[in-house]
Design an enzyme around this catalytic site. Structure first.
Site, mmCIF file in Angstrom:
data_model
loop_
_atom_site.group_PDB
_atom_site.id
_atom_site.type_symbol
_atom_site.label_atom_id
_atom_site.label_comp_id
_atom_site.label_asym_id
_atom_site.label_seq_id
_atom_site.Cartn_x
_atom_site.Cartn_y
_atom_site.Cartn_z
ATOM 1 N N ASN A 218 0.956 -1.316 -0.080
ATOM 2 C CA ASN A 218 0.040 -0.223 -0.038
ATOM 3 C C ASN A 218 0.826 1.258 -0.085
ATOM 4 O O ASN A 218 2.220 1.139 0.338
ATOM 5 C CB ASN A 218 -0.978 -0.126 1.424
ATOM 6 C CG ASN A 218 -0.095 0.050 2.317
ATOM 7 O OD1 ASN A 218 0.409 0.980 2.728
ATOM 8 N ND2 ASN A 218 0.073 -1.142 3.230
ATOM 9 N N ALA A 283 1.541 1.605 11.573
ATOM 10 C CA ALA A 283 1.721 0.885 10.176
ATOM 11 C C ALA A 283 0.495 0.548 9.667
ATOM 12 O O ALA A 283 -0.343 0.116 9.947
ATOM 13 C CB ALA A 283 2.696 -0.323 10.847
ATOM 14 N N PRO A 316 -1.494 -12.140 10.865
ATOM 15 C CA PRO A 316 -1.831 -11.712 12.264
ATOM 16 C C PRO A 316 -2.248 -10.274 12.331
ATOM 17 O O PRO A 316 -1.576 -9.443 11.762
ATOM 18 C CB PRO A 316 -0.812 -12.106 12.989
ATOM 19 C CG PRO A 316 0.406 -11.994 12.002
ATOM 20 C CD PRO A 316 -0.074 -12.320 10.702
ATOM 21 N N ASP A 317 -3.151 -10.218 13.417
ATOM 22 C CA ASP A 317 -3.189 -8.677 13.789
ATOM 23 C C ASP A 317 -2.462 -8.281 14.836
ATOM 24 O O ASP A 317 -2.597 -8.814 16.017
ATOM 25 C CB ASP A 317 -5.013 -8.622 14.020
ATOM 26 C CG ASP A 317 -5.324 -7.273 14.485
ATOM 27 O OD1 ASP A 317 -4.389 -6.351 15.010
ATOM 28 O OD2 ASP A 317 -6.374 -6.613 13.759
HETATM 29 N N1 CTP Z 1 -2.905 -3.573 12.366
HETATM 30 C C1 CTP Z 1 -2.186 -4.437 12.869
HETATM 31 N N2 CTP Z 1 -2.102 -5.367 12.486
HETATM 32 C C2 CTP Z 1 -2.790 -5.905 11.301
HETATM 33 C C3 CTP Z 1 -3.555 -5.019 10.715
HETATM 34 C C4 CTP Z 1 -3.683 -3.595 11.227
HETATM 35 O O1 CTP Z 1 -1.539 -4.143 13.918
HETATM 36 N N3 CTP Z 1 -2.745 -7.092 10.697
HETATM 37 C C5 CTP Z 1 -3.023 -2.231 13.230
HETATM 38 C C6 CTP Z 1 -2.460 -0.765 12.337
HETATM 39 O O2 CTP Z 1 -1.305 -0.540 12.514
HETATM 40 C C7 CTP Z 1 -3.589 0.166 12.929
HETATM 41 C C8 CTP Z 1 -4.663 -0.586 13.334
HETATM 42 O O3 CTP Z 1 -4.229 -2.062 13.318
HETATM 43 O O4 CTP Z 1 -2.963 0.556 13.963
HETATM 44 C C9 CTP Z 1 -6.069 -0.412 12.337
HETATM 45 O O5 CTP Z 1 -5.851 -1.010 11.191
HETATM 46 P P1 CTP Z 1 -6.989 -1.370 10.443
HETATM 47 O O6 CTP Z 1 -6.529 -1.977 8.833
HETATM 48 O O7 CTP Z 1 -7.983 -0.141 10.270
HETATM 49 O O8 CTP Z 1 -7.858 -2.462 11.336
HETATM 50 P P2 CTP Z 1 -8.613 -3.738 10.931
HETATM 51 O O9 CTP Z 1 -8.716 -4.272 12.209
HETATM 52 O O10 CTP Z 1 -7.500 -4.494 10.042
HETATM 53 O O11 CTP Z 1 -9.956 -3.211 10.376
HETATM 54 P P3 CTP Z 1 -10.415 -3.255 8.700
HETATM 55 O O12 CTP Z 1 -11.525 -4.067 8.618
HETATM 56 O O13 CTP Z 1 -10.961 -1.745 8.787
HETATM 57 O O14 CTP Z 1 -9.407 -3.354 7.975
#
Ligand code: CTP
Length: 408
Positions: A218, A283, A316-317
């Protein structure tokens, strides 16, 4: 100057700049300008030797006032009986850049035989010194002793760097980059309200490889996160940055862990998190990674002219994982870039990821999000406080985030 160094808002702060005899004296003009762009007022003193290289008029033309020269000055504006004491009463920080070997020695020994050395001796606030000289003069035991003495006397020292110098030699002695000196001055002007805190910041995009030459990513430049990291650093925190691929650089006492993929960022962050007091995850992590084609380059002939379908696996989140293992003494900030339902999404992510604070922006709005120097944030914290901030420079957003987190 890199965008994440461009902090401003130091209104009402005055910096006194001492310039000594060095070919690098012209760089003091850049320093004066950078300080003014940070909203500082600047005054200056040029030693006799400095005036062989640059003129008081150059500094005056940039708006430095007053500009002192000799003890018994020919410059009418600065010709007061107590010019040698004035910076000590009026300025919040004093910086000598470039500082010659001779000036280092005079400062180290507390001599008071010209305007600059008197002003330094009488200056009670933070003093920053950035030397520039021939590498052999720098390496000389007497200079090294003086340098050590200045450390003992409490000077904030910005060491010269290695490289080729004007006399054609190569070695350590070249004036540190103006950015670095500028940041040292700003730090000296900043209340150290994050001193002793370990702060983790993630920034930039991640890259998820598909074949030997292609990846999924991105347009994040990492600027917002870099501003967050620098704001914490200026406020005295010990900062660790986990950075996806970006062109950004940081002062040498910011620890930088460079990663490429989301899984590498996850590993680095989960490893670091137990030793951190605070983390701010800015990030733009790829939520999904393509199932790799393989180690080689995908060739068009493979699809025989037809389209291709790429499958994705879930990454992973990182933020959620850190939130789930957060101790009561730790604070966690999340970011979210949205294209709608800003407030609902902020509330949902704050709760589901166990955050203390979330900052969201609408990337559809001009002046907000990827590739611009400003952001327009909606901020929500775990205590239910919510704020809509106007469009602000990212440096200012970063500053306010730490202010908000320290509220209680
Ligand atoms: N983030 C993270 N790990 C991921 C995705 C996101 O740590 N795999 C963190 C980003 O750094 C940011 C926050 O989560 O601080 C929000 O990211 P976002 O993409 O908006 O959240 P998502 O839970 O992925 O929600 P969406 O469905 O909107 O993508």
């Amino acid at each position: 100057m890199q965008p994440h160094y461009g902090f401003a808002g130091f209104m009402g702060k005055r910096v006194h700049l001492g310039v000594t005899g060095s070919i690098a004296a012209y760089k003091a003009l850049d320093l004066a300008r950078a300080l003014q762009q940070a909203d500082c007022m600047v005054s200056a003193t040029l030693t006799d030797a400095a005036r062989r290289f640059v003129t008081p008029l150059s500094f005056e033309a940039l708006g430095a006032s007053p500009v002192y020269t000799g003890m018994f000055s020919e410059t009418p504006d600065a010709d007061t009986a107590f010019g040698h004491l004035e910076p000590g009463q009026a300025a919040d920080a004093m910086v000598v850049a470039p500082a010659s070997a001779n000036t280092l020695a005079r400062l180290a020994f507390g001599l008071a035989d010209d305007m600059l050395s008197c002003q330094a001796l009488a200056f009670p606030g933070p003093k920053i010194v950035a030397p520039a000289m021939n590498p052999r003069m720098w390496a000389a035991p007497a200079t090294q002793r003086n340098w050590a003495t200045l450390g003992e006397l409490g000077y904030i020292r910005v060491a010269p760097e290695c490289g080729s110098v004007a006399c054609g030699e190569t070695g350590t002695g070249r004036l540190a980059p103006v950015d670095e000196i500028f940041l040292a001055v700003l730090k000296a002007l900043t209340p150290q309200d994050l001193a002793g805190r370990n702060v983790l910041v993630t920034l930039g995009p991640t890259r998820e490889p598909w074949d030997a030459v292609r990846f999924w990513s991105n347009p994040s430049s990492g600027t917002m996160g870099a501003c967050v990291a620098m704001a914490a650093w200026l406020r005295g925190a010990d900062v660790t940055v986990v950075a996806g691929p970006t062109a950004l650089t940081f002062p040498c006492d910011v620890a930088v862990v460079s990663v490429t993929t989301a899984r590498q960022m996850f590993a680095a962050c989960t490893d670091l998190w137990p030793s951190m007091d605070m983390a701010c995850l800015t990030a733009a992590v790829a939520d999904y990674r393509p199932v790799p084609f393989g180690e080689t380059k995908f060739k068009k002939s493979t699809s025989a002219g037809a389209g291709i379908t790429v499958e994705f696996e879930t990454n992973p989140d990182i933020l959620k994982t850190l939130g789930e293992s957060k101790r009561p003494d730790q604070k966690l900030i999340g970011f979210a870039a949205e294209t709608g339902n800003l407030r609902e999404e902020a509330a949902r992510k704050l709760e589901s990821k166990h955050l203390d604070l979330i900052a969201t922006n609408d990337i559809g709005k001009s002046g907000s999000g990827f590739g611009v120097a400003t952001n327009e944030m909606y901020v929500l914290d775990a205590k239910g406080r919510r704020e809509q901030w106007p469009q602000l420079p990212k440096t200012e957003v970063a500053w306010r985030l730490w202010d908000h987190l320290l509220l209680d």
